[in-house]
Scaffold this motif. Structure first.
Motif, mmCIF file in Angstrom:
data_model
loop_
_atom_site.group_PDB
_atom_site.id
_atom_site.type_symbol
_atom_site.label_atom_id
_atom_site.label_comp_id
_atom_site.label_asym_id
_atom_site.label_seq_id
_atom_site.Cartn_x
_atom_site.Cartn_y
_atom_site.Cartn_z
ATOM 1 N N ALA A 196 0.774 -1.267 -0.148
ATOM 2 C CA ALA A 196 0.261 -0.001 0.090
ATOM 3 C C ALA A 196 0.927 1.187 -0.244
ATOM 4 C CB ALA A 196 -0.740 -0.032 1.242
ATOM 5 N N PHE A 197 1.736 1.295 0.668
ATOM 6 C CA PHE A 197 2.708 2.316 0.845
ATOM 7 C C PHE A 197 3.622 2.481 -0.515
ATOM 8 C CE2 PHE A 197 2.702 2.416 5.540
ATOM 9 C CZ PHE A 197 2.255 3.524 5.912
ATOM 10 N N VAL A 198 3.960 1.551 -1.005
ATOM 11 C CA VAL A 198 4.652 1.545 -2.181
ATOM 12 C C VAL A 198 3.799 2.166 -3.494
ATOM 13 C CG1 VAL A 198 5.523 0.324 -4.375
ATOM 14 C CG2 VAL A 198 6.108 -0.477 -1.741
ATOM 15 N N TYR A 199 2.739 1.722 -3.398
ATOM 16 C CA TYR A 199 1.672 2.210 -4.201
ATOM 17 C C TYR A 199 1.221 3.774 -4.066
ATOM 18 C CZ TYR A 199 0.802 -2.570 -5.559
ATOM 19 O OH TYR A 199 1.151 -4.002 -5.860
ATOM 20 N N LEU A 200 1.269 4.308 -2.645
ATOM 21 C CA LEU A 200 1.025 5.824 -2.493
ATOM 22 C C LEU A 200 2.448 6.488 -2.853
ATOM 23 C CD1 LEU A 200 -0.700 5.513 1.001
ATOM 24 C CD2 LEU A 200 -1.813 6.162 -1.150
#
Length: 456
Positions: free
Chosen positions: A293-297
């Motif tokens: 999720a953080f990678v995509y954000l």
């Protein structure tokens, strides 16, 4: 799969039959479980694809709050894995425990329609991850126990490829629903619940409740030499394990002379040097593995993507994972699973570097998502394949749960730490710290898992 002919006389040459191709490349149960995972992942990834944006933009969560919720999302699953693995070994019924896990996750999907506060949302997500934790180790144990040791990497690769097909279709379905429905998020959650129920139905109807021993070579192989049966047999017997490494059919009672698996017997697996090394390295690397999720954000911010395209980012990772899961699993069987496992983390480190320093060109999202997919293809199935070659059959689910828990708990801590670092210093320093940590941890893991004694 190769089915042992119990009626064959002692010393009969069954190897010749196997060379003639009587053994399919993958057990049927692997394909059925892959289908269940495909359907379930469509449901799960529909939610996962929109959840970060829903929490941050719609509900107004800060990076720290989102990191805490993301940590709970992964940490609960980690803690429950131990319970699921031990229960499956104790009751000798992997399908039952896996079915309970799939069913609990399916029940949680419609509850997302009724929650909006962080407390209620955290509770629902925790219950959903409880279901995932219950099912993961028993499911992987069924795959492992139905597959000869020299094909563990291929079998897990096939399962992960089918699983990833669902992970690819889920974000695509979420994207289409968001653009077609008036109440986009509610529609995504509703459709996700219906798909999850279908996965449970397939599991109940088509996954066999009993298994047959398919391993032609007795014991599994070690991480660095998948065909070194002698070394694996020496490493695969904890002090409390019985003399016989076979297990009864799932759902059957424990054979005479072997009581149900106790917690102490499962914990005795930690005396195995190879299992300790795998669990320790998985945890060490997990401490610096930033959540998806953080990678995509981060990618959305660095590439300047519009919010409507956000649900498609997991699709890019899933496509690469799907294409490479089987080839890299087969490669791990040939060249050594530690080599492929560590190479996957190097791909993730390269993705971090691109997010930190690469210019925001149109190619950036494709490169980062490709490397992210390579990371999962080289690690997600390879780790349980390596572990399956180390742990005795009657403790297989417990061993898988121990390593999976250590990795997931480490990633839980990483989510909390990364969210806090992003809130205090910004995403650049937070990601740079994770990249440096990952490099150091990969060097240590390479030393610990290096081949010894002439193995590859």
């Amino acid at each position: 799969m190769y089915l042992t002919d119990r009626s064959a006389p002692a010393g009969a040459d069954t190897e010749r039959g196997r060379r003639r191709g009587l053994r399919p490349k993958v057990a049927p149960v692997v394909l059925v479980l892959g289908t269940v995972s495909l359907i379930t992942d469509i449901s799960s990834e529909m939610v996962t694809a929109v959840l970060p944006l829903y929490l941050v933009t719609t509900l107004g969560f800060s990076p720290l709050g989102f990191g805490a919720l993301d940590g709970v999302y992964n940490g609960v699953s980690a803690l429950v894995q131990l319970t699921g693995g031990h229960l499956a070994d104790r009751v000798r019924n992997h399908k039952l425990i896996a079915g309970l896990g799939y069913g609990l996750s399916a029940l949680c999907k419609p509850l997302l329609l009724l929650t909006s506060s962080i407390g209620a949302l955290g509770t629902v997500l925790a219950l959903d991850r409880t279901g995932k934790g219950l099912r993961t180790a028993p499911r992987d144990a069924m795959i492992s126990l139905s597959t000869p040791s020299d094909r563990q990497g291929r079998a897990f690769g096939i399962h992960r490829a089918m699983d990833t097909t669902g992970a690819m279709l889920g974000p695509l379905a979420a994207f289409l629903i968001l653009n077609a429905a008036a109440d986009g998020y509610d529609a995504v959650f509703g459709v996700s619940a219906c798909v999850a129920v279908l996965g449970v139905v397939v599991l109940v109807l088509f996954v066999p409740g009993r298994r047959q021993d398919t391993r032609p070579d007795g014991a599994g192989a070690r991480l660095d030499a998948p065909r070194d049966g002698a070394a694996a047999r020496q490493d695969a017997a904890p002090p409390s394990a019985g003399a016989r490494q076979g297990t009864p059919p799932d759902g059957a009672a424990a054979p005479q002379g072997r009581p149900p698996v106790r917690v102490r017997e499962a914990l005795a697996l930690l005396r195995l040097p190879r299992l300790r090394a795998l669990a320790g390295c998985a945890a060490l690397l997990g401490l610096t593995t930033v959540s998806d999720a953080f990678v995509y954000l981060l990618l959305q911010r660095r590439a300047g993507l519009d919010e409507e395209w956000f649900p498609l980012l997991p699709l890019g990772t899933a496509v690469v994972f799907l294409l490479l899961a089987v080839p890299l699993g087969a490669l791990a069987d040939r060249v050594g699973r530690h080599t492929v496992f560590l190479a996957g983390h190097m791909a993730l480190l390269t993705a971090y570097a691109l997010l930190l320093w690469a210019p925001a060109t149109p190619a950036l999202p494709f490169l980062v998502l490709a490397l992210h997919g390579v990371f999962y293809a080289a690690t997600d199935g390879v780790l349980p394949a390596a572990l399956a070659a180390t742990v005795p059959e009657h403790l297989r689910a417990s061993g898988l749960a121990i390593v999976g828990t250590s990795q997931a708990l480490a990633r839980f801590c990483c989510s909390l730490g990364f969210g806090a670092a992003w809130t205090m210093w910004g995403y650049g320093p937070a990601l740079a710290g994770s990249a440096v940590g990952l490099l150091c941890c990969a060097v240590v893991a390479g030393l610990v898992l290096r081949p010894t004694g002439g193995t590859r």
